[in-house]
Design a protein around this motif. Structure first.
Motif, PDB file in Angstrom:
ATOM      1  N   LEU A   1       0.844  -1.200   0.000  1.00 43.84           N
ATOM      2  CA  LEU A   1       0.000   0.000   0.000  1.00 43.84           C
ATOM      3  C   LEU A   1       0.873   1.242   0.000  1.00 43.84           C
ATOM      4  N   LYS A   2       1.952   1.202   0.781  1.00 43.58           N
ATOM      5  CA  LYS A   2       2.889   2.321   0.814  1.00 43.58           C
ATOM      6  C   LYS A   2       3.549   2.478  -0.562  1.00 43.58           C
TER       7      LYS A   2
ATOM      8  N   ARG B   1       0.563  -3.776  -4.032  1.00 42.51           N
ATOM      9  CA  ARG B   1       0.829  -2.515  -4.744  1.00 42.51           C
ATOM     10  C   ARG B   1       0.113  -2.481  -6.081  1.00 42.51           C
ATOM     11  N   ARG B   2       0.213  -3.569  -6.828  1.00 47.79           N
ATOM     12  CA  ARG B   2      -0.346  -3.554  -8.182  1.00 47.79           C
ATOM     13  C   ARG B   2      -1.872  -3.552  -8.169  1.00 47.79           C
ATOM     14  N   PHE B   3      -2.481  -4.280  -7.245  1.00 44.29           N
ATOM     15  CA  PHE B   3      -3.953  -4.225  -7.145  1.00 44.29           C
ATOM     16  C   PHE B   3      -4.398  -2.818  -6.767  1.00 44.29           C
TER      17      PHE B   3
ATOM     18  N   LYS C   1      -7.297   2.459  -5.544  1.00 49.42           N
ATOM     19  CA  LYS C   1      -7.702   2.583  -4.138  1.00 49.42           C
ATOM     20  C   LYS C   1      -6.863   1.598  -3.323  1.00 49.42           C
ATOM     21  N   PRO C   2      -6.768   1.805  -2.030  1.00 45.39           N
ATOM     22  CA  PRO C   2      -5.953   0.884  -1.217  1.00 45.39           C
ATOM     23  C   PRO C   2      -6.571  -0.517  -1.157  1.00 45.39           C
ATOM     24  N   VAL C   3      -5.817  -1.483  -1.598  1.00 44.49           N
ATOM     25  CA  VAL C   3      -6.259  -2.877  -1.543  1.00 44.49           C
ATOM     26  C   VAL C   3      -5.283  -3.649  -0.651  1.00 44.49           C
TER      27      VAL C   3
END
Lengths: 340, 118
Positions: free
Chosen positions: A326-327, B17-19, B25-27
């Motif tokens: 996420l980061k 990261r890729r999703f 949006k944060p996955v």
């Protein structure tokens, strides 16, 4: 004084109390769920009355009381059938024989019966006592204490008014969503799943619980947990009993959370010591130091008008950082969206 | 060749990261699981949060590449079936998987009620 969670079995309880030996003068109760009546949380051990008797002995040897939690949201299997209620009374009798003096109960009928039998009854947060009038009703039924609805944890005015009616205990480290629309239904799911009378293959509420926080990290800040640093604010309004949530977690996790609250401070990711959901700490960093002053500056006067207020959203921008992939996706490590 | 644990950890992070970038949006990817089933199917499953059915229906073709790369790196070849498993309401996606199917499952997966193939 603090109430400390036990995973439920004598061995884990013994290990936990051994680890906490140097701070046990701050602990008055060790609680465990008795799933045969149903409880408000997932239970990791199939505890029965014999286990409770052993845990009571372990606690006694460390100078703390044991507290048994029977707090399902759905109590139809206890209160709506004469033979079932007789069985419940027999369970209370067995607990009494085992030396148990403290109970956490949710259903008012069970509170009344247990109080008449002489138990010290703390009303569970599952009963959602969030105003003095409701606390008064439970007091009339014989309750000795109310563990307040966590939704009003940060409303110091409301907690103070309830504390004028009855002894109050505050669950400090529950990280559930504020105004959670799923809460009652999730508790109902646990009621049945913990008894084993239904097979629960999926936990859709848990999925939403994490998803909604990732989608809007301000929800992490809005969650009505109490920071270890803020306990003196509660002592100032007459609350001296604090409950550490987390009986479904490991002994090491519980020790970390208990120490943070007894020491009155935690440096680092506050999610390390918040229960429900514990997995979030691997995805998100909640900088505890960035929350200094938030209780007095915003949370204690919160009226739930998040759209207009913006206090938690602004706080989240400073306090919440994504971790891992996420980061990587966000780039700077701060929250606030992912570029398409 | 044994799987490199550190590389597995990295793959989970890369998938997260890729999703997130693909869906804007944060996955969260809570767990990457390599599985083998009694029928003969093998694959990789990613337990995800903050993904809904609509995301898969719209972005499935782009998500396919991410799943294929993960499975290829772990199992040595691309999956022949990719799917998202939903919660009972059918709205929330619980996991995303790529599977090297056995003969029996190849035709069954696309018709499973709780799966969205892409």
């Amino acid at each position: 004084m603090f109430s400390v969670p036990s995973p439920g079995d004598p061995e884990s309880t013994s290990e936990l109390l051994r680890r906490l030996e140097d701070v046990l003068d701050h602990v008055d109760r060790v609680y465990l769920g008795l799933p045969q009546g149903g409880t408000g949380r997932a239970t990791v051990r199939a505890v029965d009355e014999a286990d409770v008797a052993e845990v009571a002995e372990v606690c006694d040897s460390h100078g703390v009381d044991v507290e048994v939690v029977i707090n399902p949201l759905c109590t139809v299997h206890i209160t709506c059938d004469k033979s079932a209620f007789r069985a419940f009374e027999a369970t209370l009798g067995a607990l009494d024989d085992a030396g148990v003096e403290h109970l956490v109960l949710s259903d008012p009928m069970t509170v009344e019966t247990a109080a008449e039998m002489g138990f010290h009854v703390s009303v569970s947060c599952v009963a959602h006592v969030n105003e003095p009038g409701k606390a008064e009703r439970f007091a009339e039924l014989g309750a000795s204490e109310v563990t307040v609805d966590t939704a009003v944890n940060r409303r110091l005015d409301v907690v103070s008014e309830i504390a004028d009616v009855i002894d109050v205990r505050v669950i400090v480290n529950e990280g559930c969503l504020r105004y959670c629309p799923y809460r009652l239904f999730h508790l109902c799911e646990f009621s049945h799943a913990s008894r084993g009378d239904v097979t629960v293959e999926d936990d859709p509420y848990f999925v939403r619980c994490i998803s909604e926080r990732l989608d809007d990290p301000a929800e992490i800040v809005r969650s009505p947990f109490v920071r270890p640093e803020d306990l003196d604010e509660y002592e100032g309004i007459g609350v001296s009993a604090f409950k550490i949530a987390g009986r479904a977690n490991s002994v090491a996790w519980i020790e970390r959370a208990v120490r943070a609250y007894i020491e009155g401070g935690y440096e680092g990711n506050l999610l390390d010591v918040l229960d429900c959901p514990t997995v979030l700490r691997h995805l998100v960093y909640l900088d505890n130091s960035a929350l200094d002053g938030a209780l007095r500056e915003g949370w204690s006067s919160c009226r739930g008008d998040c759209e207009r207020c913006g206090f938690c959203s602004e706080l989240a921008r400073r306090a919440v950082r994504f971790l891992g992939g996420l980061k990587d996706a966000v780039g700077s490590g701060e929250t606030g969206g992912v570029e398409a | 060749m044994p799987l490199d644990p550190a590389r597995l950890v990295e793959l989970r992070r890369e998938a997260e990261r890729r999703f997130s970038e693909t869906l804007a949006k944060p996955v969260g990817v809570l767990q990457l699981t390599v599985f083998a089933m009694p029928c003969g199917c093998t694959g990789v499953s990613l337990e995800v949060r903050n993904v809904v059915r609509e995301d898969v229906e719209v972005f499935g073709p782009r998500m396919k590449g991410i799943v294929d790369e993960v499975v290829r790196e772990v199992l040595g070849e691309a999956p022949d079936v990719r799917y998202a498993r939903t919660s009972p309401t059918g709205v929330d996606v619980v996991s995303i998987a790529g599977r090297l199917t056995c003969e029996g499952c190849r035709d069954e997966i696309p018709s499973a009620a709780d799966l969205i193939t892409f």
